[in-house]
Write an enzyme that holds these catalytic residues in place. Structure first.
Site, PDB file in Angstrom:
ATOM      1  N   ASP A  29      -0.891   2.239 -14.461  1.00 14.57           N
ATOM      2  CA  ASP A  29      -0.818   2.256 -12.990  1.00 14.57           C
ATOM      3  C   ASP A  29      -2.189   2.519 -12.363  1.00 14.57           C
ATOM      4  O   ASP A  29      -3.029   3.177 -12.953  1.00 14.57           O
ATOM      5  CB  ASP A  29       0.185   3.349 -12.569  1.00 14.57           C
ATOM      6  CG  ASP A  29       0.620   3.189 -11.121  1.00 14.57           C
ATOM      7  OD1 ASP A  29       0.481   2.074 -10.567  1.00 14.57           O
ATOM      8  OD2 ASP A  29       1.102   4.184 -10.549  1.00 14.57           O
ATOM      9  N   GLY A  32      -4.373  -1.422  -8.162  1.00 17.35           N
ATOM     10  CA  GLY A  32      -4.615  -1.731  -6.747  1.00 17.35           C
ATOM     11  C   GLY A  32      -5.600  -0.737  -6.150  1.00 17.35           C
ATOM     12  O   GLY A  32      -6.568  -1.128  -5.479  1.00 17.35           O
ATOM     13  N   ARG A  42      -6.882  -6.225  -4.193  1.00 20.16           N
ATOM     14  CA  ARG A  42      -6.091  -5.571  -5.242  1.00 20.16           C
ATOM     15  C   ARG A  42      -6.060  -6.381  -6.537  1.00 20.16           C
ATOM     16  O   ARG A  42      -6.018  -5.839  -7.636  1.00 20.16           O
ATOM     17  CB  ARG A  42      -4.646  -5.377  -4.759  1.00 20.16           C
ATOM     18  CG  ARG A  42      -4.454  -4.353  -3.666  1.00 20.16           C
ATOM     19  CD  ARG A  42      -2.992  -4.333  -3.208  1.00 20.16           C
ATOM     20  NE  ARG A  42      -2.081  -4.137  -4.323  1.00 20.16           N
ATOM     21  CZ  ARG A  42      -1.759  -2.951  -4.845  1.00 20.16           C
ATOM     22  NH1 ARG A  42      -2.251  -1.857  -4.324  1.00 20.16           N
ATOM     23  NH2 ARG A  42      -0.927  -2.865  -5.866  1.00 20.16           N
ATOM     24  N   GLU A  76      11.247  -4.012 -10.245  1.00 22.00           N
ATOM     25  CA  GLU A  76      11.090  -3.691  -8.822  1.00 22.00           C
ATOM     26  C   GLU A  76       9.799  -4.284  -8.236  1.00 22.00           C
ATOM     27  O   GLU A  76       9.649  -4.365  -7.022  1.00 22.00           O
ATOM     28  CB  GLU A  76      11.086  -2.167  -8.632  1.00 22.00           C
ATOM     29  CG  GLU A  76      12.445  -1.505  -8.865  1.00 22.00           C
ATOM     30  CD  GLU A  76      12.844  -1.401 -10.345  1.00 22.00           C
ATOM     31  OE1 GLU A  76      11.940  -1.305 -11.201  1.00 22.00           O
ATOM     32  OE2 GLU A  76      14.061  -1.445 -10.645  1.00 22.00           O
ATOM     33  N   ASN A  77       8.861  -4.680  -9.119  1.00 18.79           N
ATOM     34  CA  ASN A  77       7.588  -5.213  -8.620  1.00 18.79           C
ATOM     35  C   ASN A  77       7.738  -6.562  -7.910  1.00 18.79           C
ATOM     36  O   ASN A  77       6.824  -7.007  -7.213  1.00 18.79           O
ATOM     37  CB  ASN A  77       6.552  -5.334  -9.750  1.00 18.79           C
ATOM     38  CG  ASN A  77       5.980  -4.013 -10.215  1.00 18.79           C
ATOM     39  OD1 ASN A  77       5.621  -3.852 -11.379  1.00 18.79           O
ATOM     40  ND2 ASN A  77       5.865  -3.032  -9.334  1.00 18.79           N
ATOM     41  N   ARG A  80       6.832  -6.888  -4.142  1.00 12.07           N
ATOM     42  CA  ARG A  80       5.446  -6.945  -3.625  1.00 12.07           C
ATOM     43  C   ARG A  80       5.194  -8.291  -2.944  1.00 12.07           C
ATOM     44  O   ARG A  80       5.959  -9.242  -3.130  1.00 12.07           O
ATOM     45  CB  ARG A  80       4.477  -6.760  -4.783  1.00 12.07           C
ATOM     46  CG  ARG A  80       4.606  -5.376  -5.380  1.00 12.07           C
ATOM     47  CD  ARG A  80       3.523  -5.112  -6.392  1.00 12.07           C
ATOM     48  NE  ARG A  80       3.660  -3.757  -6.907  1.00 12.07           N
ATOM     49  CZ  ARG A  80       2.695  -3.083  -7.497  1.00 12.07           C
ATOM     50  NH1 ARG A  80       1.511  -3.650  -7.648  1.00 12.07           N
ATOM     51  NH2 ARG A  80       2.897  -1.862  -7.917  1.00 12.07           N
ATOM     52  N   ARG A 197       0.722   8.093 -18.447  1.00 11.60           N
ATOM     53  CA  ARG A 197       0.731   7.414 -17.156  1.00 11.60           C
ATOM     54  C   ARG A 197      -0.614   7.654 -16.484  1.00 11.60           C
ATOM     55  O   ARG A 197      -1.047   8.797 -16.338  1.00 11.60           O
ATOM     56  CB  ARG A 197       1.852   7.892 -16.229  1.00 11.60           C
ATOM     57  CG  ARG A 197       1.803   7.109 -14.897  1.00 11.60           C
ATOM     58  CD  ARG A 197       3.049   7.180 -14.072  1.00 11.60           C
ATOM     59  NE  ARG A 197       2.935   6.261 -12.926  1.00 11.60           N
ATOM     60  CZ  ARG A 197       3.947   5.714 -12.293  1.00 11.60           C
ATOM     61  NH1 ARG A 197       5.177   5.974 -12.669  1.00 11.60           N
ATOM     62  NH2 ARG A 197       3.755   4.895 -11.271  1.00 11.60           N
TER      63      ARG A 197
END
Ligand code: IPE
Ligand code: IPE
Ligand code: MG
Length: 249
Positions: A29, A32, A42, A76-77, A80, A197
């Protein structure tokens, strides 16, 4: 699967070969933000993120870590902006093609997990080809999660199991942790020992919900494109200090 530490990039002396994780999972992660901090679009962060992934895979080869599972694109991306989603699909497609020969020569076995039917068809074809060409490789098992969600993985496993019960191949009392674990996407590698992460977020964002039950969690503020060999080394040193109890004393 045995991955021996390489002699050209030996294990750093402060890491104990006996206590290396067998399976590392990464939520990559912060791409961006990495770009935004530099006044770049990004998308440039995502491009740089591919280089960070490559370095991490080859660190695993060098240091004797047999399995690496990375979160590349979540279910879920898709929410975007279209331009970012399209760019990501193209970037993944391009990187697969460009890196395939090197993956083969370094013995990397690639698996892609998630709802692959939801990906662009050209990407599906290239994924199939890359998986087929690396299937026999005995080095690092790189699992790339694309269009992946942990809840979706669990509900899909439930559907498979329910179908087997309905068809009379399985009795409800046969369903236990061990059987369920064979129906998720990562049955052969075992659960991750370590979850990393990047970018400082203290959440798992629908990644490997079943498999992370007893994983050690390491969160670093470093943004994914800056995650290099030194950062990985730091995460592994931290991991080797942990006392894993699995609920026991
Ligand atoms: C991770 O970086 C890559 C993907 C989710 C595809 P982000 O794109 O989430 O970067 P940030 O979190 O917005 O900085
Ligand atoms: C998780 O990062 C997904 C990937 C790294 C592919 P996100 O940036 O999508 O997660 P949230 O939105 O911060 O939870
Ligand atoms: Mg993010």
């Amino acid at each position: 699967m045995t991955v021996q530490p390489s002699t050209t990039h030996p294990l750093p002396p402060d890491l104990n070969a006996e206590r290396m994780p067998h399976h590392v999972a990464v939520i990559m992660d912060g791409n961006g933000r990495w770009a935004e901090q530099r006044g770049l679009p990004r998308l440039m962060g995502h491009r740089q993120g591919v280089a960070a992934l490559k370095s991490t895979v080859y660190c695993c080869s060098s240091w004797g870590i047999p399995a690496l599972t990375v979160y590349g694109f979540s279910a879920e991306n898709w929410g975007r902006p279209r331009t970012e989603v399209d760019f990501l699909m193209e970037l993944i497609n391009h990187a697969l093609g460009r890196e395939l020969d090197e993956m083969i020569s370094r013995g990397v076995c690639l698996r892609v997990v998630g709802d692959l039917n939801g990906l662009p068809s050209r990407l599906q074809t290239n994924i199939e080809e890359a998986m087929a060409k690396t299937r026999q490789n005995q080095g690092v098992l790189l699992t790339l999660a694309l269009n992946y969600g942990g809840r979706q993985e669990i509900t899909e496993a439930c559907r498979h199991i329910a179908t087997q019960v309905q068809q009379g191949h399985l009795a409800p009392e046969d369903i236990n942790d061990e059987l369920f674990g064979r129906h998720v996407f990562t049955p052969s590698v075992g659960d991750p020992d370590l979850l990393i992460r990047t970018s400082g977020e203290m959440r798992i964002s629908n990644f490997l919900l079943w498999q992370l039950a007893y994983s050690e969690i390491y969160v670093t503020p470093t943004l994914w494109p800056d995650f290099d060999q030194m950062e990985f080394h730091r995460a592994l040193c931290d991991y080797q200090q942990r006392h894993r109890r699995f609920g026991k004393l």
